[in-house]
Scaffold this active site. Structure first.
Site, PDB file in Angstrom:
ATOM      1  N   GLY A 350      -8.692   5.297 -17.099  1.00  0.00           N
ATOM      2  CA  GLY A 350      -9.097   6.582 -16.944  1.00  0.00           C
ATOM      3  C   GLY A 350      -9.878   7.528 -16.458  1.00  0.00           C
ATOM      4  N   MET A 352     -13.154   5.672 -12.858  1.00  0.00           N
ATOM      5  CA  MET A 352     -13.473   4.456 -12.117  1.00  0.00           C
ATOM      6  C   MET A 352     -15.043   4.473 -11.100  1.00  0.00           C
ATOM      7  SD  MET A 352     -13.480   0.936 -11.356  1.00  0.00           S
ATOM      8  CE  MET A 352     -14.655   0.426 -10.195  1.00  0.00           C
ATOM      9  N   HIS A 386     -19.790   8.467 -18.197  1.00  0.00           N
ATOM     10  CA  HIS A 386     -19.422   7.423 -18.662  1.00  0.00           C
ATOM     11  C   HIS A 386     -19.770   6.661 -17.574  1.00  0.00           C
ATOM     12  CE1 HIS A 386     -17.578   3.175 -19.799  1.00  0.00           C
ATOM     13  NE2 HIS A 386     -17.349   3.016 -18.701  1.00  0.00           N
ATOM     14  N   GLU A 387     -18.739   7.092 -16.314  1.00  0.00           N
ATOM     15  CA  GLU A 387     -19.402   6.917 -14.684  1.00  0.00           C
ATOM     16  C   GLU A 387     -21.174   7.323 -14.472  1.00  0.00           C
ATOM     17  OE1 GLU A 387     -16.902   5.410 -14.156  1.00  0.00           O
ATOM     18  OE2 GLU A 387     -15.264   5.545 -16.243  1.00  0.00           O
TER      19      GLU A 387
END
Length: 926
Positions: A350, A352, A386-387
């Protein structure tokens, strides 16, 4: 706040239930709440219990290969300091090989830690140029004399370049190893690879990268382990008119001519000390938009048309606020000089978290308000959060080895909700973690074939074993237990310990227990250490069901298994007992017949709760009378607990079904979503048999459809669920409505009348109700789609047709990269398997073409076998396992075991419950 105290496993609550003001204290963990905790009207009360604990067990030492190059772990004799890397990707086909290639040079400076005559460095699928007759050249630094190379070779199985020396390297001395190499810029989505797309009528090629977990070695020879951190000096040579990106800022860009080819050379600032899996190199002709945060550039990159049409604006708008939030939350400045985020047409994951250059699928970064749905917007928000969370936790401080991947990914999966909530405070997005993580992972962790969050290092060595760690347990259970930890410590205390941890270990590596140490330093007064508490949750698999008898005061816990007859053969150092944090609330007073107890307030703990029947009845009565008295998240949890306790034969199925009666009054999304997910299990088990006719009784589901679509205060998610579920259950009004909308679009392809939030539902149901014309139209619209989210909706909906030959053709398309991108192959097959007509076709398709383990096989086997519930299907699964045992299943080995276990449990459940479900539904719907 009440103080915490101990209760034993068999200690009753009867004495506590007597008195003018009595309270109920359940099994608990956290004791004294910090003064920073906010008070509220229904005060949770926290206590502590330590249940029976077994002595830790020891495991035998695994046998190891003889020679160092036969091990999958690097020797500890060398440690990298810095790399100087130059890469030149060719964005046109090489005339002599017919392949896309890249060439490169790498010089790694390393320090010798132990005297050795051997250099072992990762290298995979690279053609190394011979230098003085060998694969590499060794130079001594700072007065050190380098031994000559005796021999060198590529060890294919363990992916090493092995160099045997004529003398020994000296401990404490530094050396430089230089290599020249060529590799294929393949379309395999690993290492340094290529992505292709069409824009303005022409094909364009992007050179991009994905190094996690073991693919940096495919781009250049390197010490490819997370603990082998170093500083990287990167130079990219690229075609004139393209732009080059890497982890650091570009500091020099010059035009040059090499072997008659006009090129641009871009040199980047040295990176911080970092792991190889976080490196990124990209060459493209993308465009970008720019923002800033505290003098650091924030840029969103994508295809030029996507940028021009504003599809990167939303990501840019939320990145700044989230970076500010995380800086405050971690109490640490953003550690880099810039933040690039780029949307790629081809990307397997999704997203990185490459340090300073985060890569995404287009659907995870780009948002078009005219075409994309609210769900697409939420996905961009949470994935970006999130990243960005990883920029500190995972990148600045990195786990030493992949056996602790859960802490890295689980942490980001938890705090993404905090960052997203800060950026969009009106969305109440923190509540979504219950559906997206807790309920999701309960289904996997309730299997006897589950595994602990943290494994021993020797259990995770080979690349396939590493890939297998990227699963629901690591992400979602990791998030759930860390959320639980933050809840009982309180978030301010948790954040202080986190800040201490990050500042001490900045640019270095850790093991999970280092975080426990720092949380212990800033803890409140607790009756147990953080180690004692948390190790039970991460070193043993599974979770408990806590049973509360409010009549006798007895409280017990037991390892919850979806199939109570399954055998758990994995030893536990704690005999499958946990220290369980429980917040609770009560309704009414003890002498009131309506008095009830609700445990696990706001589902802050990672466990299920069962009650005595009288308390269940009182809770159901409260839901029917005034459900708003019970917190929103707990309404969802009551439903989910009841259905899963029934599947595990802890309570009867009728009781679980009764929890849905109040839903006609429910107007919030989360409880409805919880109910529909559990009812979906019934559909999967029954939609090939006679029980399905009862599920489709029109009056019951027309009521659901009507209650959703008429009400004015429903969220868009509820509207989507209502229409989708009504269509699925055969409501004629729904079929006509979706077919009419789709037909209107077919008559005027340039004007889509369907609301973005309803597209997936309308497309799917119209295609299911239609035939070849509808499918072919949708396929053409898919091929023409220039917005990734629109293409994704059409791609999933094409799998909804009920025409077998169309589904078989679509399965064939899934393996043709010219029709379905490689990144979408697995999900396309799973979409087809989700169709009751397509499931056996997809299963036959996979069995006929299976040829070995792959990263995506675990997702395939999970998706295709969700409906399996017959002895014949179980036999097929076992035969498939036996037939392919020699080839192996790679990172999908565990998924196959879990599929067999789930199928076994499904068979038992259907046999024991089908009649009860049919009878109850028949009574309810008449």
């Amino acid at each position: 706040m009440a103080k915490g105290f101990y209760i034993s496993k068999n200690m009753g609550l009867a004495g506590l239930l007597i008195g003018a003001v009595a309270v109920v204290i359940i099994i608990a963990l956290a004791a004294v709440y910090d003064k920073e905790k906010t008070k509220n009207q229904n005060k949770p009360v926290d206590g502590v219990a330590m249940l029976t604990t077994a002595s830790p067990t020891t495991s035998s030492t695994l046998s190891t290969p003889k020679d160092p190059w036969e091990h999958y772990r690097l020797p500890d004799s060398l440690s990298p300091v810095s790399y100087n890397i130059t890469l030149w990707p060719r964005l046109v086909v090489n005339a002599s090989t017919g392949l896309y290639i890249f060439t490169g040079q790498s010089a790694v400076v390393f320090q010798c830690k132990k005297d050795t005559d051997l250099i072992v460095i990762h290298c995979n699928k690279l053609n190394l140029t011979l230098l003085n007759g060998h694969h590499a050249r060794l130079t001594g630094l700072d007065g050190a004399t380098a031994p000559t190379v005796k021999t060198s070779w590529l060890q294919v199985k363990t992916e090493y370049l092995v160099i045997q020396l004529n003398g020994k390297l000296t401990a404490g001395k530094s050396y430089r190893l230089s290599t020249d190499f060529q590799g294929e810029l393949a379309d395999d989505l690993k290492g340094f690879y290529r992505s292709e797309y069409t824009e303005d009528g022409g094909k364009k090629v992007v050179a991009t990268s994905q190094m996690q977990a073991t693919f940096a070695r495919k781009a250049f020879p390197c010490f490819d382990e997370p603990a082998m951190k170093a500083v990287f000096h990167i130079t990219l040579i690229h075609q004139r008119g393209t732009v080059a990106l890497s982890n650091g800022r570009d500091v020099e860009t010059v035009n040059s001519t090499i072997d008659g080819t006009e090129v641009t050379m871009t040199r980047f600032e040295p990176t911080k000390r970092m792991s190889t899996y976080l490196l990124a190199f990209i060459v493209s002709d993308f465009d970008h938009i720019t923002g800033s945060i505290e003098n650091n550039n924030v840029r969103i990159w994508a295809r030029r048309k996507a940028i021009a049409e504003g599809h990167g604006n939303y990501a840019l708008n939320v990145t700044g606020p989230m970076l500010k939030f995380f800086q405050r939350y971690y109490n640490a400045s953003y550690p880099l000089s810039k933040s690039d985020q780029i949307a790629l047409p081809d990307f397997n994951a999704g997203a990185m978290e490459n340090w300073g250059l985060i890569t995404y699928r287009e659907t995870a970064l780009l948002y078009d308000p005219a075409i994309s749905s609210v769900g697409n917007k939420e996905r961009v928000l949470t994935v970006v959060a999130h990243e960005l969370a990883h920029m500190w936790f995972g990148n600045l401080v990195t786990l030493r080895w992949w056996n602790d991947l859960w802490l890295n990914e689980g942490f980001a999966s938890y705090v993404e909700y905090l960052g997203a909530d800060y950026a969009e405070p009106t969305w109440n997005i923190k509540e979504q973690t219950i559906l997206n993580d807790v309920h999701k992972v309960f289904a996997v962790d309730a299997l006897a074939s589950s595994h602990p969050l943290s494994r021993k290092e020797e259990e995770v060595n080979q690349p396939d074993e590493i890939s297998e760690m990227f699963n629901t347990i690591s992400y979602s259970k990791g998030a759930a237990v860390l959320r639980m930890l933050s809840e009982f410590l309180t978030e301010p205390v948790f954040a202080r310990g986190l800040s201490s941890y990050l500042n001490e270990f900045a640019f270095n590596n850790t093991v999970y227990s280092d975080l426990w140490d720092h949380l212990q330093k800033v803890r409140m007064s607790l009756p147990h250490t953080v180690h004692d508490i948390m190790n039970r949750w991460i070193l043993q698999m599974g979770f408990p069901v806590v049973t509360i008898d409010t009549a006798t005061g007895h409280i017990t816990q037991k390892h919850f298994l979806l199939d109570p007859d399954s055998v758990v053969d994995r030893p536990s150092p704690y005999n499958y007992t946990w220290l369980v944090p429980i917040k609770w609330m009560k309704g009414g007073v003890e002498r009131d017949p309506a008095w009830w107890v609700l445990a696990n307030l706001n589902v802050s703990g990672y466990y299920r709760v069962n009650y005595d029947m009288d308390n269940w009845e009182r809770l159901l009565n409260q839901l029917t009378t005034d459900h708003t008295v019970i917190p929103l998240i707990n309404r969802a949890q009551i439903v989910d607990d009841a259905f899963n306790l029934a599947r595990a034969k802890v309570i009867n199925t009728t009781l679980a079904l009764r929890t849905t009666r109040y839903l006609s009054q429910e107007r919030d999304y989360i409880p409805w979503e919880s109910a529909l997910r559990n009812l979906n299990y019934y559909i999967l088990m029954f939609d090939r048999g006679q029980a399905y006719g009862v599920l489709q009784v029109g009056s019951h589901y027309n009521m659901i459809y009507h209650s959703f679509t008429v009400a004015k205060d429903l969220s868009s998610y509820n509207q989507i669920n209502a229409i989708s579920f009504a269509c699925r259950m055969g409501v004629e009004r729904c079929r006509v409505l979706t077919s009419d909308w789709f037909r209107e679009w077919m008559l005027n392809p340039d004007h889509n009348p369907i609301h973005p939030n309803l597209k997936t539902t309308v497309y799917c149901n119209a295609i299911a109700a239609g035939g070849v014309a509808e499918w072919d139209f949708a396929w053409q619209m898919f091929k023409n789609a220039t917005v990734a989210t629109e293409a994704a909706k059409l791609r999933s909906s094409l799998a909804c047709t009920k025409v077998p030959w169309l589904l078989n053709r679509y399965l064939d398309y899934s393996l043709d990269p010219a029709k379905i991108r490689k990144q979408d192959c697995t999900s396309t097959i799973n979409y087809i398997a989700g169709n009751v007509v397509g499931m056996p076709l997809a299963w036959d398709f996979i069995r006929a073409r299976y040829g070995g383990g792959s990263f995506s096989f675990s997702n395939l086997i999970n998706g295709v076998t969700r409906r399996f519930s017959t002895e014949f299907e179980l036999k097929q699964l076992k035969q498939f396992k036996e037939d392919n045992a020699r080839v192996g299943f790679g990172s999908g080995t565990l998924a196959l075991e879990q599929a067999i276990e789930r199928t076994t449990a499904n068979i038992k459940w259907v046999a024991e419950n089908q009649e009860h479900v049919m009878k109850w539904l028949a009574n309810e719907c008449t």
